[in-house]
Design a protein around this motif. Sequence first.
Motif, PDB file in Angstrom:
ATOM      1  N   ARG A  12       0.838  -1.199   0.000  1.00 42.81           N
ATOM      2  CA  ARG A  12       0.000   0.000   0.000  1.00 42.81           C
ATOM      3  C   ARG A  12       0.868   1.241   0.000  1.00 42.81           C
ATOM      4  O   ARG A  12       0.629   2.209  -0.702  1.00 42.81           O
ATOM      5  CB  ARG A  12      -0.921   0.019   1.217  1.00 42.81           C
ATOM      6  N   ARG A  13       1.912   1.182   0.818  1.00 40.98           N
ATOM      7  CA  ARG A  13       2.788   2.337   0.956  1.00 40.98           C
ATOM      8  C   ARG A  13       3.503   2.625  -0.353  1.00 40.98           C
ATOM      9  O   ARG A  13       3.539   3.741  -0.846  1.00 40.98           O
ATOM     10  CB  ARG A  13       3.797   2.069   2.080  1.00 40.98           C
ATOM     11  N   LEU A  14       4.114   1.565  -0.932  1.00 47.43           N
ATOM     12  CA  LEU A  14       4.926   1.761  -2.126  1.00 47.43           C
ATOM     13  C   LEU A  14       4.119   2.061  -3.369  1.00 47.43           C
ATOM     14  O   LEU A  14       4.460   2.932  -4.157  1.00 47.43           O
ATOM     15  CB  LEU A  14       5.731   0.486  -2.401  1.00 47.43           C
ATOM     16  N   LEU A  15       3.043   1.266  -3.572  1.00 45.86           N
ATOM     17  CA  LEU A  15       2.325   1.388  -4.828  1.00 45.86           C
ATOM     18  C   LEU A  15       1.453   2.642  -4.877  1.00 45.86           C
ATOM     19  O   LEU A  15       0.940   3.001  -5.934  1.00 45.86           O
ATOM     20  CB  LEU A  15       1.488   0.129  -5.076  1.00 45.86           C
ATOM     21  N   ALA A  16       1.312   3.305  -3.753  1.00 48.74           N
ATOM     22  CA  ALA A  16       0.570   4.561  -3.755  1.00 48.74           C
ATOM     23  C   ALA A  16       1.289   5.593  -4.602  1.00 48.74           C
ATOM     24  O   ALA A  16       0.706   6.580  -5.035  1.00 48.74           O
ATOM     25  CB  ALA A  16       0.418   5.075  -2.326  1.00 48.74           C
ATOM     26  N   LYS A  17       2.587   5.349  -4.865  1.00 51.98           N
ATOM     27  CA  LYS A  17       3.338   6.319  -5.663  1.00 51.98           C
ATOM     28  C   LYS A  17       3.136   6.104  -7.167  1.00 51.98           C
ATOM     29  O   LYS A  17       3.757   6.780  -7.982  1.00 51.98           O
ATOM     30  CB  LYS A  17       4.828   6.187  -5.333  1.00 51.98           C
ATOM     31  N   ASN A  18       2.289   5.132  -7.510  1.00 49.99           N
ATOM     32  CA  ASN A  18       1.972   4.880  -8.920  1.00 49.99           C
ATOM     33  C   ASN A  18       3.176   4.715  -9.825  1.00 49.99           C
ATOM     34  O   ASN A  18       3.361   5.474 -10.777  1.00 49.99           O
ATOM     35  CB  ASN A  18       1.100   6.015  -9.476  1.00 49.99           C
ATOM     36  N   PRO A  19       4.018   3.735  -9.536  1.00 51.84           N
ATOM     37  CA  PRO A  19       5.172   3.544 -10.404  1.00 51.84           C
ATOM     38  C   PRO A  19       4.750   2.833 -11.687  1.00 51.84           C
ATOM     39  O   PRO A  19       3.683   2.225 -11.755  1.00 51.84           O
ATOM     40  CB  PRO A  19       6.054   2.620  -9.566  1.00 51.84           C
ATOM     41  N   ASP A  20       5.616   2.910 -12.706  1.00 50.65           N
ATOM     42  CA  ASP A  20       5.342   2.192 -13.945  1.00 50.65           C
ATOM     43  C   ASP A  20       5.573   0.705 -13.767  1.00 50.65           C
ATOM     44  O   ASP A  20       4.856  -0.116 -14.320  1.00 50.65           O
ATOM     45  CB  ASP A  20       6.265   2.707 -15.073  1.00 50.65           C
ATOM     46  N   PHE A  21       6.630   0.361 -13.005  1.00 54.49           N
ATOM     47  CA  PHE A  21       6.875  -1.065 -12.806  1.00 54.49           C
ATOM     48  C   PHE A  21       7.307  -1.340 -11.376  1.00 54.49           C
ATOM     49  O   PHE A  21       7.667  -0.444 -10.623  1.00 54.49           O
ATOM     50  CB  PHE A  21       7.896  -1.583 -13.834  1.00 54.49           C
ATOM     51  N   PHE A  22       7.272  -2.612 -11.001  1.00 46.19           N
ATOM     52  CA  PHE A  22       7.525  -3.031  -9.628  1.00 46.19           C
ATOM     53  C   PHE A  22       8.514  -4.201  -9.639  1.00 46.19           C
ATOM     54  O   PHE A  22       8.247  -5.241 -10.224  1.00 46.19           O
ATOM     55  CB  PHE A  22       6.192  -3.451  -8.997  1.00 46.19           C
ATOM     56  N   ASP A  23       9.647  -3.994  -9.000  1.00 48.87           N
ATOM     57  CA  ASP A  23      10.680  -5.029  -8.940  1.00 48.87           C
ATOM     58  C   ASP A  23      10.559  -5.764  -7.599  1.00 48.87           C
ATOM     59  O   ASP A  23      10.770  -5.159  -6.554  1.00 48.87           O
ATOM     60  CB  ASP A  23      12.050  -4.350  -9.065  1.00 48.87           C
ATOM     61  N   VAL A  24      10.212  -7.039  -7.648  1.00 48.82           N
ATOM     62  CA  VAL A  24       9.959  -7.737  -6.386  1.00 48.82           C
ATOM     63  C   VAL A  24      11.203  -8.307  -5.725  1.00 48.82           C
ATOM     64  O   VAL A  24      11.100  -8.929  -4.673  1.00 48.82           O
ATOM     65  CB  VAL A  24       8.893  -8.847  -6.529  1.00 48.82           C
TER      66      VAL A  24
END
Lengths: 396, 292, 315
Positions: A216-228
């Motif tokens: 929730r914290r990270l994706l609230a910044k609306n990034p283009d991609f997510f590195d797990v």
Amino acid sequence: MRPKSTIVFAVMVAFYVLAFASLASSQEKILKFGSAMPLSGAASSWGINFDRFIRKGCEDVNEAGGIQVGSVRYKWQVITYDHGYVPGRALDVVTRLIEGDKVDFISVYGGGVQSTLLELLGKHKMLNFAGGINMNVGSKAPLNFSSWPQANYAFWPASQVLAHLGIKTGVFVMADDEYGHAHVAGRVEQSKAVGINSVGEDFYPRGTTEFYPLLRRLLAKNPDFFDVGTGGIRDNGLLIKQAREIGFKGPMLAYAVSPMKLEEIVGKELLENTYMLSPPFPGAPMKGKVKAILDWFVSKYGAKEYDAGGVGGHAVIEFLTKGIKDAQSIDPFKVADAMGKISKEKQMETSYGMSYIGNAGFDLPRVITFWLNVYQYKDGTWHELGGGWPSYEWKK
Amino acid sequence: MMGILMDGLFNSITLILLSVGMVLVIGMLRIVNFAHGALYMVGSYVVWLVVGQRLIPLDNVYLGYSIGFILAVACVAGMGAVIERLLRPLKGGFLESFILTLGLILFLEGAMLVGFGIDEKTVPSLFAKTVTAIGFSLPQQRLFVLVVGIAIGGGLWVFLTKARIGIAMRAVAQELEGAALQGINIRYVGMLGMAIGCGLAAAAGALIAPVYTVNPYIGTGPVTKCFIVMVLGGIGSLPGAVLASFLVGFVEAISATFLGSGTAKLIVYFLLLVVMLIRPMGLYGGQEWVHR
Amino acid sequence: MERFGYKEISFSAVVAFFLIFPVIAAKEPYLLHILIIVAVYTTLVWGLDLLLDCALISCSQIAFWGMGSYTFALLTLKCGWNPWLALIGAGVVPTIMSALLSYSSVNLKTMYWCLFSLVFAVAFHEMLFVWRTFLGGAEGIRGIPKLPLVTSRTEWYYLAFFLLFLIGAVIHQLRGSRIGLILRGVRINEELARSAGISIIRCRLVCLVLANFFAGIMGGFFAAYTGALSPFNLELDAMFFLYVYLIVGGKGSLAGCLAGTALFIFIRELLGPLGIYMPVIYGTIVIIFVTLIPGGLVSLPQRFLSHFERVKAPT
């Protein structure tokens, strides 16, 4: 027959007889390889697989005739102990391998246990071909090698794919330890080189399964991609699954885990639009040694138990064997030097595919280096996008 | 924001199931069952065997899961009865019982590891869709856990307050000799309570199995949280366990979202420490836990 | 045979064995290492046993041991203390910490205190991971200075056993003294002892101070010996294992704890590559011992002998 030819004939016979006699009398000795792995506890799947591949590597070398050094023929023998990922036990076990079993070479698996061993390894001038080591720590012992490429290097093919996709911003997640932080720093740097900015980086304690708060914290910044990140199959799987559940729609990058297991954990629907950075896995197109090794593993243990990190066990033995052959010695320093010469120009085909020992800069010294491939999960199956040396090829 | 509250609720429900189960077991046995987490783990494994491994070949996932759920609860309840049998002769001491449960944990974890392999197991989700409502989205699977969890909780409350056996159980938990004097069959009620308590652990395990993954070590985290709830709420107190579960669940969800889960855990511990210093027997704990 | 003679002889035999062991094991320094580890864990188990005397089941002995080792590391690395002084400091800090915790918890009943100590142990363990800058996080601390004067493995071994005998002697003396009588009374029947006016709280404080001090010192020793620390050494499993050693060896008996620790560490070494079977094997042994042989290993000779006596006695 003329007298001269009789003499020549006699000399030739004598020569063959002597040569044959010397070959027959060449000694056969045992070269002991110590394997200190987490066989119980949470990291057991890595340790057990790495050990399996080490043993297979040694079997392959022995079946091919062993290693000839001068007049001595060496055959590998593996001695394995479990350290359960507890540094105190790793110390016990490595002490036993070095002092009790008197092994010639060793491999210790587990980033978290390496620092306890630095002094012991250094004191005994032991060549440790470690699995899963952070070279910031590892390089403190003069003969530490790593079985897996380090951050920047491994991430390069992925950065090319992402740039191609037009990604501009990303968030990065890794386990919260020194290795994790170093890894993220490397990836962020590599991304910047292709024009991707990091808008968020976060770390989680190992063992976490509930990632909603972090996501929730990270994706609230609306990034283009997510590195797990590189936390292993469970971390990767749960992060991807939960990120999709929360509503993230962009591409995600997983790392060197079993794609079949990933499909199982995340579910076919939620796994769409996920990329993976990995060496070839069972089911993917591959040839040569990689195929031979993976076919063996699948037939003996089943595809479900496959883990990309484990394959390194085989490569470790391959590199060591070549190093000993080239150096014509089992002195660890000479072997280390010889292995160092298996460079980019002189790559070797191993269970990883074409690989070499890094030298400097981008290719960290004493680290097995090879190009990982990038795969994409689309329409319910994995597609290979490209990878491999010498240049990244984008297949569309 | 709503999302965070739902996270908190989700955490709390699972904690409630576990801690209420543990309170029942404590009430019946007078000792803490450290192997409670291992039983939770076994519950998950049973569901995995039925649904994931298709031990019982069924095409309908819902039917398979229901059977798996019932089987898990039954198996673990049975194990609970066995444990109670093992523990009975050990009236000698809390120590022996404690160590027996430790041995059980080792044995169960080891058996799962050796028996079923080293890889992570998965139980496929029953519902793959996500529910989006007033400002948050929650996967249907988690909603299912919430609904079933609340239903079980509600059923239990009714049982303990209205059913004769339930009331008898509370009496036994409160005062063993008094209950016996009232004519309650202690042996029978004790075993039933143990079975229900362990069954709750299995139910929690069965519910959570599709949400994360299944491996031999999934029990240790939840059971540690359970202990925190016990200590916070007061050992042996049902309302204490429920209240503390909500407290821990929400505090952790909120602080994890803003501060990271490592720090969130520390905050929970700190909270516990503060409560312990002021009121060492816990929020609802009685004076019987303190020496005079 | 007089009981008195039997015990004294076996004790001297054991002491003699440990003293000359380095000579026997001259070719295998690895065995010395194993015995040093046995010594370290035995002192922890002794601490647990001592706490059992006052009806305290401690889950945080391992945590205090860890606290001692981290204290030693920080005092020598960051504050530049003399390692011997740091060793004392390593014993003192956990004692102070435990005293602070005892402020509210010392009069809790056994089960509750046990849970409380468990929560503390887990909290401490977490803290070691989270506090990366100061305590090194998951990678821990390395490069810890050694104790001056102790250079070879044999010297470490003698130091370990010196500490072991010292601690054992203190506990033995304590148990033989007036306080020991009180402890035995509490151990036998807590309620009765309290009704006789004995202050459980004072007993507990004495035992806590001693047990935690010893744990801290051995923690410091461990830090100096291995040179690097990591929070993974303090996993909850480690605490469980201590109790396994205790019960199988025989609670209430110093010799029993030593035997139990040595047995399991040897089993672990024998298992070698079969590490995956370790939890099952340990678990089975524990369950068997707890249900069938509650006295532990030390009770076996008695049982064996008494069996014979029963057979011999005429009916």
